[in-house]
Structures are given as C-alpha cells and as structure tokens.
Motif scaffolding. Structure first.
Motif, PDB file in Angstrom:
ATOM      1  N   PHE A 101      10.245  45.823 105.986  1.00  0.00           N
ATOM      2  CA  PHE A 101      10.621  45.155 107.223  1.00  0.00           C
ATOM      3  C   PHE A 101       9.372  44.619 107.893  1.00  0.00           C
ATOM      4  O   PHE A 101       8.342  45.302 107.941  1.00  0.00           O
ATOM      5  CB  PHE A 101      11.358  46.130 108.153  1.00  0.00           C
ATOM      6  N   LEU A 102       9.483  43.401 108.418  1.00  0.00           N
ATOM      7  CA  LEU A 102       8.363  42.713 109.050  1.00  0.00           C
ATOM      8  C   LEU A 102       8.716  42.360 110.483  1.00  0.00           C
ATOM      9  O   LEU A 102       9.880  42.171 110.824  1.00  0.00           O
ATOM     10  CB  LEU A 102       8.039  41.412 108.310  1.00  0.00           C
ATOM     11  N   PHE A 150      18.355  42.826 100.245  1.00  0.00           N
ATOM     12  CA  PHE A 150      18.055  44.003  99.438  1.00  0.00           C
ATOM     13  C   PHE A 150      19.063  44.246  98.317  1.00  0.00           C
ATOM     14  O   PHE A 150      18.921  45.221  97.572  1.00  0.00           O
ATOM     15  CB  PHE A 150      17.985  45.244 100.326  1.00  0.00           C
ATOM     16  N   ALA A 151      20.071  43.415  98.175  1.00  0.00           N
ATOM     17  CA  ALA A 151      21.148  43.656  97.204  1.00  0.00           C
ATOM     18  C   ALA A 151      20.632  43.807  95.781  1.00  0.00           C
ATOM     19  O   ALA A 151      21.009  44.749  95.069  1.00  0.00           O
ATOM     20  CB  ALA A 151      22.194  42.548  97.287  1.00  0.00           C
ATOM     21  N   GLU A 152      19.774  42.908  95.351  1.00  0.00           N
ATOM     22  CA  GLU A 152      19.261  42.978  93.978  1.00  0.00           C
ATOM     23  C   GLU A 152      18.433  44.242  93.774  1.00  0.00           C
ATOM     24  O   GLU A 152      18.538  44.906  92.745  1.00  0.00           O
ATOM     25  CB  GLU A 152      18.427  41.736  93.667  1.00  0.00           C
ATOM     26  N   TYR A 153      17.617  44.583  94.766  1.00  0.00           N
ATOM     27  CA  TYR A 153      16.824  45.812  94.672  1.00  0.00           C
ATOM     28  C   TYR A 153      17.749  47.023  94.554  1.00  0.00           C
ATOM     29  O   TYR A 153      17.560  47.872  93.685  1.00  0.00           O
ATOM     30  CB  TYR A 153      15.905  45.964  95.890  1.00  0.00           C
ATOM     31  N   LEU A 154      18.736  47.114  95.409  1.00  0.00           N
ATOM     32  CA  LEU A 154      19.659  48.247  95.374  1.00  0.00           C
ATOM     33  C   LEU A 154      20.405  48.317  94.054  1.00  0.00           C
ATOM     34  O   LEU A 154      20.614  49.404  93.504  1.00  0.00           O
ATOM     35  CB  LEU A 154      20.633  48.170  96.549  1.00  0.00           C
ATOM     36  N   GLN A 210      15.639  43.006 115.223  1.00  0.00           N
ATOM     37  CA  GLN A 210      14.640  41.942 115.337  1.00  0.00           C
ATOM     38  C   GLN A 210      13.727  41.875 114.111  1.00  0.00           C
ATOM     39  O   GLN A 210      13.042  40.871 113.893  1.00  0.00           O
ATOM     40  CB  GLN A 210      13.795  42.113 116.604  1.00  0.00           C
ATOM     41  N   LEU A 211      13.704  42.937 113.301  1.00  0.00           N
ATOM     42  CA  LEU A 211      12.834  42.956 112.130  1.00  0.00           C
ATOM     43  C   LEU A 211      13.442  42.107 111.016  1.00  0.00           C
ATOM     44  O   LEU A 211      14.652  42.054 110.840  1.00  0.00           O
ATOM     45  CB  LEU A 211      12.618  44.390 111.644  1.00  0.00           C
ATOM     46  N   LYS A 212      12.559  41.482 110.252  1.00  0.00           N
ATOM     47  CA  LYS A 212      12.969  40.647 109.124  1.00  0.00           C
ATOM     48  C   LYS A 212      12.864  41.452 107.840  1.00  0.00           C
ATOM     49  O   LYS A 212      11.915  42.203 107.634  1.00  0.00           O
ATOM     50  CB  LYS A 212      12.072  39.405 109.011  1.00  0.00           C
ATOM     51  N   GLU A 213      13.840  41.275 106.969  1.00  0.00           N
ATOM     52  CA  GLU A 213      13.882  41.967 105.684  1.00  0.00           C
ATOM     53  C   GLU A 213      13.138  41.164 104.633  1.00  0.00           C
ATOM     54  O   GLU A 213      13.181  39.935 104.635  1.00  0.00           O
ATOM     55  CB  GLU A 213      15.326  42.135 105.234  1.00  0.00           C
ATOM     56  N   GLU A 236      20.219  52.781 100.575  1.00  0.00           N
ATOM     57  CA  GLU A 236      21.059  51.827 101.300  1.00  0.00           C
ATOM     58  C   GLU A 236      21.345  52.333 102.713  1.00  0.00           C
ATOM     59  O   GLU A 236      21.306  51.564 103.679  1.00  0.00           O
ATOM     60  CB  GLU A 236      22.359  51.568 100.554  1.00  0.00           C
ATOM     61  N   GLU A 237      21.602  53.622 102.852  1.00  0.00           N
ATOM     62  CA  GLU A 237      21.852  54.217 104.169  1.00  0.00           C
ATOM     63  C   GLU A 237      20.645  54.028 105.092  1.00  0.00           C
ATOM     64  O   GLU A 237      20.778  53.633 106.246  1.00  0.00           O
ATOM     65  CB  GLU A 237      22.150  55.704 103.996  1.00  0.00           C
ATOM     66  N   VAL A 238      19.455  54.298 104.572  1.00  0.00           N
ATOM     67  CA  VAL A 238      18.239  54.183 105.380  1.00  0.00           C
ATOM     68  C   VAL A 238      17.969  52.723 105.736  1.00  0.00           C
ATOM     69  O   VAL A 238      17.657  52.401 106.894  1.00  0.00           O
ATOM     70  CB  VAL A 238      17.033  54.821 104.650  1.00  0.00           C
TER      71      VAL A 238
END
Length: 122
Positions: free
Chosen positions: A45-46, A4-8, A33-36, A21-23
């Motif tokens: 999240f998947l 998520f770095a580029e999105y943030l 276990q969820l994939k980003e 970022e906190e959420v």
C-alpha cells in the motif's frame, strides 16, 4: 482488491490465501486513501507514491514490512503481541491471530512519518 487478485490466486494454501485476503481487505477498508500495488511479488500500500506497508507469505508466517523505521519504532509492541521480527519485517505465524490494533498503529505511523516524503522508500 482487484489489484491483488492475481497475487492471491498464486497462493496455493487455502488458509494462507484466506488470511492474506482478510488482512489486505482490512487495510483497504481502514485506510481507503492508500493505493494498492503489487511490486517485487508483494502486495503493498502506498500513500502519495511513497511506500507505507507491504506483505509477503512464507511457509510458517505472513511477513509484514513497515520498513526498518517502523520495525524499530514498534519493536517492543511486536514482541508483546507474540510476534518476532527482523530489521525489516514482522512475522505473524499462521497459528496466531492478527493484532489489528498493532497493524493500524504501524500504518498510521508510516502515513504520518512519511507525509512529506517524495521518494518511494525512506
């Protein structure tokens, strides 16, 4: 959080960036276990390749999308938390705290409800 770095980095309002970022960090820690993934310019999240929850940013709120079924299932709880919603997303105003218990329940509901899904969307 690397996913998520580029999105943030694209978020220009520091308060919004910090909240998102906190959420995202909270989801990552609560549900390791969820994939980003970033899709449609949204962090999401998947679980086993199926969509569980996604987030987006608007001027006045952070949107949370657990799909239509998640919104329908939690409609009363969303209202009780002081948020509003559309058919597909819940709006958390930047001026209100995040109801993490509600978020936990929504994610858990989708994980359980979609455990046998083999498609991305319902």
């Amino acid at each position: 959080m690397e996913t998520f770095a580029e999105y943030l980095d694209s978020l220009t309002e520091p308060e919004q960036r910090d909240r998102v970022e906190e959420v995202l960090t909270w989801v990552e820690n609560e549900f390791p276990q969820l994939k980003e993934r970033v899709g449609w310019n949204q962090p999401m999240f998947l679980d086993h390749g199926t969509y569980i929850i996604g987030f987006s940013v608007a001027k006045n709120h952070m949107a949370v999308s657990p799909e239509k079924e998640g919104i329908e299932h939690f409609s009363e709880a969303i209202k009780a938390a002081g948020y509003d919603h559309t058919r597909m997303l819940m709006r958390i105003p930047w001026t209100k705290p995040v109801d993490y218990e509600l978020l936990r329940e929504m994610i858990s509901f989708n994980i359980e409800d979609k455990k046998d899904y083999t498609t991305f969307w319902r």
